[in-house]
Design an enzyme around this catalytic site. Structure first.
Site, PDB file in Angstrom:
ATOM      1  N   LYS A 119       0.827  -1.213   0.000  1.00  0.00           N
ATOM      2  CA  LYS A 119       0.000   0.000   0.000  1.00  0.00           C
ATOM      3  C   LYS A 119       0.866   1.270   0.000  1.00  0.00           C
ATOM      4  O   LYS A 119       0.431   2.316  -0.466  1.00  0.00           O
ATOM      5  CB  LYS A 119      -0.927   0.020   1.227  1.00  0.00           C
ATOM      6  CG  LYS A 119      -1.847  -1.180   1.403  1.00  0.00           C
ATOM      7  CD  LYS A 119      -2.942  -1.219   0.369  1.00  0.00           C
ATOM      8  CE  LYS A 119      -4.072  -2.186   0.711  1.00  0.00           C
ATOM      9  NZ  LYS A 119      -3.687  -3.618   0.695  1.00  0.00           N
TER      10      LYS A 119
HETATM   11  C1  LIG Z   1      -4.326  -4.762   0.141  1.00  0.00           C
HETATM   12  C2  LIG Z   1      -3.520  -5.999   0.097  1.00  0.00           C
HETATM   13  C3  LIG Z   1      -3.745  -6.996  -0.873  1.00  0.00           C
HETATM   14  C4  LIG Z   1      -4.865  -6.899  -1.885  1.00  0.00           C
HETATM   15  O1  LIG Z   1      -4.669  -5.879  -2.824  1.00  0.00           O
HETATM   16  P1  LIG Z   1      -5.886  -5.358  -3.729  1.00  0.00           P
HETATM   17  O2  LIG Z   1      -5.377  -4.164  -4.445  1.00  0.00           O
HETATM   18  O3  LIG Z   1      -6.979  -4.988  -2.731  1.00  0.00           O
HETATM   19  O4  LIG Z   1      -6.308  -6.454  -4.619  1.00  0.00           O
HETATM   20  C5  LIG Z   1      -2.907  -8.100  -0.888  1.00  0.00           C
HETATM   21  N1  LIG Z   1      -1.926  -8.250   0.035  1.00  0.00           N
HETATM   22  C6  LIG Z   1      -1.682  -7.313   0.983  1.00  0.00           C
HETATM   23  C7  LIG Z   1      -0.597  -7.558   1.982  1.00  0.00           C
HETATM   24  C8  LIG Z   1      -2.469  -6.166   1.070  1.00  0.00           C
HETATM   25  O5  LIG Z   1      -2.238  -5.242   2.024  1.00  0.00           O
END
Ligand SMILES: *Cc1c(COP(=O)(O)O)cnc(C)c1O
Length: 495
Positions: free
Chosen positions: A114
């Protein structure tokens, strides 16, 4: 380059309007009306660049009203090494062997992917406020199941003309995730636990967004509400960069010849990450298939196989909680890309709203299968993969990455497909110490931050500095609110 809504393609928006608004008023998501193309020469040039330079080159193609100088300034600050990221490559690639590479997107300040978008979004958003002449201060509300909240706090911490308030479910995040949030520094930040689960927090935030009385009160005091969720184009765009970058980087390292096909395997929840991969493919990066990996909440696996999206099913709390989701918002953007029809998208979304289900046309289903593979696995196999890979190669992965790697192994075993593949690694294993230690066969787990040290001892790997630094950090935020009291928390923060 202008932007349209997935539910109304007749109105044009600038990039900065799309970023400031977040969600279109018609309920649709913004997306660029056309997709810029990268030529072979462009890819060659990108291969010789740093990550920050690649970010400028790719984002510039989508952001007409931003200059390269502006973007270079944002990239230098968002992806600063070592101030923000602990690896000179920003997104280093670990090559397990010549056909399998792990793209590590968790070297940023909060140790999950993120950060790639949420370190950039505040720069894009504050510049967009200036460019659109918006004079109010933006108040970002976030409901989080763990990773987004901390990444958004860290991204918006002490950013001028912004405030941020994060709501997390009191008993729904890991101990480490909670500690990361309640010890957050900064003058413009707030964190509040919500009594209930993630859905309660999310419903509470949505209710605040539609509270016209509160909104007009806030407007009078000079504030407006916005969101840092992955529905904002300003979060998808910085993610396209690492799909382009990883391809070019493998070329630069001599592990791929320019033009060779490369697949990506992505642990997926809200479909934001993998959608960015789809954009990279459509820009002309030689991406073959995108493997969409899910945990037991495998609504996307079924959709890709059958063309039927059906959220009427049980919800499972898994050890890969950031993928525990039954409504993948960003799929709406894919449906528009494949159908080119706002009417079709509106119809599907209406059906989803009313019945929790829709079925796409055979043409769209075929187009989905043309670009996407799918796979899923439950917690037991996820743990097994973490243990096996660690014993075999000492490579330690988190639970989300392990779901993706398991899906890739399944696909290869079933089809014999040996296309070189990048597994997108989305979190540091040290964010999910309890599950990872369990996978390594440890039965007695230490409490609090001691578990970080325990995983260091057992694995021989060093924990990221931001997680080690949690020890001894003072708790700043102790508030807990009922769902009904959340609006009061917003009003209190902005007084
Ligand atoms: C948010 C997240 C995901 C999923 O990503 P999306 O963009 O919602 O598909 C996968 N792994 C981790 C560790 C995350 O924080």
């Amino acid at each position: 380059m202008y932007y349209i809504s997935t539910r109304d393609a007749s109105l044009r928006y600038t990039a900065s309007e799309a970023i400031v608004q977040g969600l279109s008023r018609d309920g649709g998501l913004f997306l660029p009306a056309s997709i810029p193309q990268l030529t072979r020469q462009d890819l060659e040039a990108l291969a010789g660049m740093t990550y920050q330079q690649r970010a400028v080159a790719v984002m510039k193609l989508y952001l007409e009203e931003f200059s390269s100088e502006e973007l270079a300034d944002y990239a230098a600050r968002a992806y600063a090494v070592p101030a923000k990221f602990d690896d000179a490559a920003v997104t280093p690639i670990f090559s397990a062997h010549d056909k399998t590479h792990f793209l590590e997107l968790w070297h940023g300040p909060t140790c999950a992917f993120k950060d790639m978008a949420l370190q950039m979004l505040p720069h894009l958003l504050t510049a967009s406020l200036r460019k659109t002449g918006e004079e109010k201060t933006v108040c970002i509300l976030v409901a989080t199941s763990g990773d987004t909240g901390k990444a958004a706090l860290e991204g918006f911490c002490d950013v001028e003309r912004t405030k941020i308030l994060v709501f997390y479910p009191k008993d729904g995040v890991s101990e480490i995730q909670q500690l990361q949030m309640v010890t957050q520094g900064g003058k413009n930040v707030g964190v509040c636990a919500v009594e209930g689960n993630f859905d309660d927090a999310q419903t509470g935030v949505k209710r605040i967004f539609s509270d016209e009385v509160l909104r007009s009160q806030l407007a009078k005091s000079g504030y407006f509400l916005s969101s840092a969720n992955s529905i904002n184009w300003g979060r998808v765009l910085p993610q396209i960069v690492y799909y382009v970058s990883a391809y070019c980087e493998l070329v630069r390292q001599g592990k791929l010849k320019l033009g060779d096909t490369l697949n990506y395997c992505v642990p997926t929840g809200n479909f934001g990450n993998i959608l960015a991969g789809c954009y990279a493919k459509r820009m002309g990066v030689p991406v073959g298939k995108l493997l969409c990996a899910s945990n037991a909440n495998n609504v996307l696996t079924d959709f890709i196989r059958t063309g039927v999206y059906d959220r009427n099913r049980p919800f499972y709390n898994t050890i890969s909680p950031s993928m525990d989701i039954l409504i993948s918002s960003n799929l709406e953007r894919l449906l528009y890309l494949l159908s080119g029809s706002d009417e079709a998208v509106k119809g599907y979304m209406r059906a989803l709203q009313e019945t929790g289900r829709y079925e796409v046309s055979p043409a769209i289903r075929a187009a989905v299968q043309e670009s996407f593979l799918c796979g899923c696995c439950g917690d037991a196999r996820t743990l097994n993969t973490i243990g096996q890979v660690f014993r075999h190669s000492r490579y330690l992965m988190d639970t989300h990455t392990a779901v993706a790697y398991t899906a890739l192994m399944d696909h290869r075993a079933a089809t014999g497909d040996d296309t070189p593949t990048v597994v997108v690694s989305t979190a540091s294993p040290f964010k999910f110490c309890d599950s990872v230690l369990t996978a390594l066969g440890v039965q007695e787990l230490r409490g609090g931050v001691d578990i970080i040290e325990q995983l260091e001892e057992v694995s021989g790997c060093a924990a990221p500095a931001p997680l080690r630094a949690l020890r001894g950090r003072a708790v700043r935020f102790r508030d807990a609110a009922s769902k009904e009291a959340m609006a009061g928390q917003v009003a209190a923060m902005l007084r």
